[in-house]
Design a protein around this motif. Structure first.
Motif, PDB file in Angstrom:
ATOM      1  N   TYR A 227       0.698  -1.136   0.027  1.00  0.00           N
ATOM      2  CA  TYR A 227       0.113   0.062  -0.073  1.00  0.00           C
ATOM      3  C   TYR A 227       0.974   1.142   0.221  1.00  0.00           C
ATOM      4  N   GLN A 228       1.726   1.152   0.959  1.00  0.00           N
ATOM      5  CA  GLN A 228       2.718   2.369   0.929  1.00  0.00           C
ATOM      6  C   GLN A 228       3.536   2.844  -0.485  1.00  0.00           C
ATOM      7  N   LYS A 229       3.953   1.586  -0.897  1.00  0.00           N
ATOM      8  CA  LYS A 229       4.528   1.559  -2.352  1.00  0.00           C
ATOM      9  C   LYS A 229       3.654   2.190  -3.334  1.00  0.00           C
ATOM     10  N   LYS A 230       2.512   2.049  -3.289  1.00  0.00           N
ATOM     11  CA  LYS A 230       1.769   2.754  -4.367  1.00  0.00           C
ATOM     12  C   LYS A 230       1.080   4.104  -3.619  1.00  0.00           C
ATOM     13  N   GLY A 231       1.517   4.446  -2.561  1.00  0.00           N
ATOM     14  CA  GLY A 231       0.940   5.751  -2.253  1.00  0.00           C
ATOM     15  C   GLY A 231      -0.608   5.557  -1.505  1.00  0.00           C
ATOM     16  N   ASP A 232      -1.073   4.486  -1.243  1.00  0.00           N
ATOM     17  CA  ASP A 232      -2.312   4.215  -0.724  1.00  0.00           C
ATOM     18  C   ASP A 232      -2.383   4.334   0.812  1.00  0.00           C
ATOM     19  N   LYS A 233      -3.170   5.335   1.348  1.00  0.00           N
ATOM     20  CA  LYS A 233      -3.242   5.650   2.755  1.00  0.00           C
ATOM     21  C   LYS A 233      -3.818   4.651   3.704  1.00  0.00           C
ATOM     22  N   ARG A 234      -4.266   3.366   3.047  1.00  0.00           N
ATOM     23  CA  ARG A 234      -4.549   2.471   3.887  1.00  0.00           C
ATOM     24  C   ARG A 234      -3.317   1.603   4.661  1.00  0.00           C
ATOM     25  N   ALA A 235      -1.997   2.277   3.986  1.00  0.00           N
ATOM     26  CA  ALA A 235      -0.638   1.508   4.668  1.00  0.00           C
ATOM     27  C   ALA A 235      -0.920   1.733   6.024  1.00  0.00           C
ATOM     28  N   TYR A 236      -1.468   3.250   6.496  1.00  0.00           N
ATOM     29  CA  TYR A 236      -1.360   3.671   7.864  1.00  0.00           C
ATOM     30  C   TYR A 236      -2.231   2.997   9.078  1.00  0.00           C
ATOM     31  N   ASP A 237      -3.194   2.492   8.129  1.00  0.00           N
ATOM     32  CA  ASP A 237      -4.241   1.702   9.106  1.00  0.00           C
ATOM     33  C   ASP A 237      -3.667   0.206   9.366  1.00  0.00           C
ATOM     34  N   VAL A 238      -2.992  -0.356   8.174  1.00  0.00           N
ATOM     35  CA  VAL A 238      -2.638  -1.867   8.373  1.00  0.00           C
ATOM     36  C   VAL A 238      -1.415  -1.997   9.172  1.00  0.00           C
ATOM     37  N   ASP A 239      -0.449  -0.947   8.785  1.00  0.00           N
ATOM     38  CA  ASP A 239       0.876  -1.142   9.400  1.00  0.00           C
ATOM     39  C   ASP A 239       1.022  -1.126  11.038  1.00  0.00           C
ATOM     40  N   PRO A 240       0.243  -0.334  11.667  1.00  0.00           N
ATOM     41  CA  PRO A 240       0.296  -0.415  13.094  1.00  0.00           C
ATOM     42  C   PRO A 240      -0.327  -1.801  13.670  1.00  0.00           C
ATOM     43  N   ARG A 241      -1.606  -2.455  12.992  1.00  0.00           N
ATOM     44  CA  ARG A 241      -1.930  -3.653  13.402  1.00  0.00           C
ATOM     45  C   ARG A 241      -0.812  -4.854  13.177  1.00  0.00           C
ATOM     46  N   GLY A 242      -0.128  -4.749  12.215  1.00  0.00           N
ATOM     47  CA  GLY A 242       0.978  -5.957  12.008  1.00  0.00           C
ATOM     48  C   GLY A 242       2.187  -5.505  12.962  1.00  0.00           C
ATOM     49  N   TYR A 243       2.222  -4.494  13.200  1.00  0.00           N
ATOM     50  CA  TYR A 243       3.418  -4.063  14.325  1.00  0.00           C
ATOM     51  C   TYR A 243       2.933  -4.514  15.468  1.00  0.00           C
ATOM     52  N   SER A 244       1.823  -4.235  15.965  1.00  0.00           N
ATOM     53  CA  SER A 244       1.467  -4.723  17.493  1.00  0.00           C
ATOM     54  C   SER A 244       1.046  -6.118  17.576  1.00  0.00           C
ATOM     55  N   LEU A 245       1.054  -6.909  16.500  1.00  0.00           N
ATOM     56  CA  LEU A 245       1.192  -8.394  16.672  1.00  0.00           C
ATOM     57  C   LEU A 245       2.480  -8.941  16.573  1.00  0.00           C
ATOM     58  N   ALA A 246       3.449  -8.441  15.967  1.00  0.00           N
ATOM     59  CA  ALA A 246       4.821  -8.846  15.900  1.00  0.00           C
ATOM     60  C   ALA A 246       5.972  -7.742  16.086  1.00  0.00           C
ATOM     61  N   PRO A 247       5.907  -7.172  16.952  1.00  0.00           N
ATOM     62  CA  PRO A 247       6.943  -5.812  17.172  1.00  0.00           C
ATOM     63  C   PRO A 247       8.308  -6.420  16.971  1.00  0.00           C
TER      64      PRO A 247
END
Length: 168
Positions: free
Chosen positions: A148-168
């Motif tokens: 998402y980030q690579k293509k400039g899609d703002k959904r990256a900001y919603d998805v990234d913290p979820r992934g990080y919180s699961l596996a920091p």
């Protein structure tokens, strides 16, 4: 050479017979050199030992033909990919997913291969399917956020913290 497809069809049957002869087939796998050859030494890679990678592909292929299973097709695709045939590996998984669309392991492995091949569009689509069924998969979340980030899609900001919180 049978696996790569370089053997002509009319020569395949004699090649198989040779490979499965007692001089080439050890019981542990197919040797790299016949036991009757002067240079034969079962402890040396090119002089008679059996190659684990090639034998693993043969065993997994036979198992998949007899008892199709997700784990087997994923491993077979991974070995095929590692053997330098990424499109064949992706084809195996795509074919499997036509009849087993809900198989998350196969879907995620396909997405991983697509990502590695810079096929971002298909990888994105497949990671989205994985997240739909397994919303807390940290690897899929991380890779999806990156795409998402690579293509400039703002959904990256919603998805990234979820992934990080699961596996920091």
């Amino acid at each position: 050479c049978l696996w790569t497809g370089i053997v002509d069809d009319d020569k395949a049957a004699p090649a198989v017979a040779n490979v499965l002869s007692p001089q080439m087939f050890s019981g542990w796998g197919v040797r790299t050199l016949a036991s009757a050859m002067v240079a034969f030494s079962p402890l040396i890679d090119h002089n008679g030992s059996f190659w684990r990678h090639d034998n693993a592909i043969a065993v997994l292929t036979k198992e998949q033909q007899q008892r199709p299973a997700s784990l087997v097709v994923v491993r077979l695709a991974q070995f095929t990919y590692a053997g330098g045939k990424p499109k064949d590996a992706e084809g195996m998984l795509t074919s499997w997913l036509k009849d087993h669309g809900g198989d998350i392991s196969a879907r995620q492995e396909l997405a991983n291969m697509e990502l590695a091949q810079n096929d971002d569009g298909d990888a994105l689509k497949d990671y989205e399917l994985v997240i739909h069924v397994a919303p807390n998969d940290p690897i899929a979340l991380n890779n999806l956020a990156w795409l998402y980030q690579k293509k400039g899609d703002k959904r990256a900001y919603d998805v990234d913290p979820r992934g990080y919180s699961l596996a920091p």
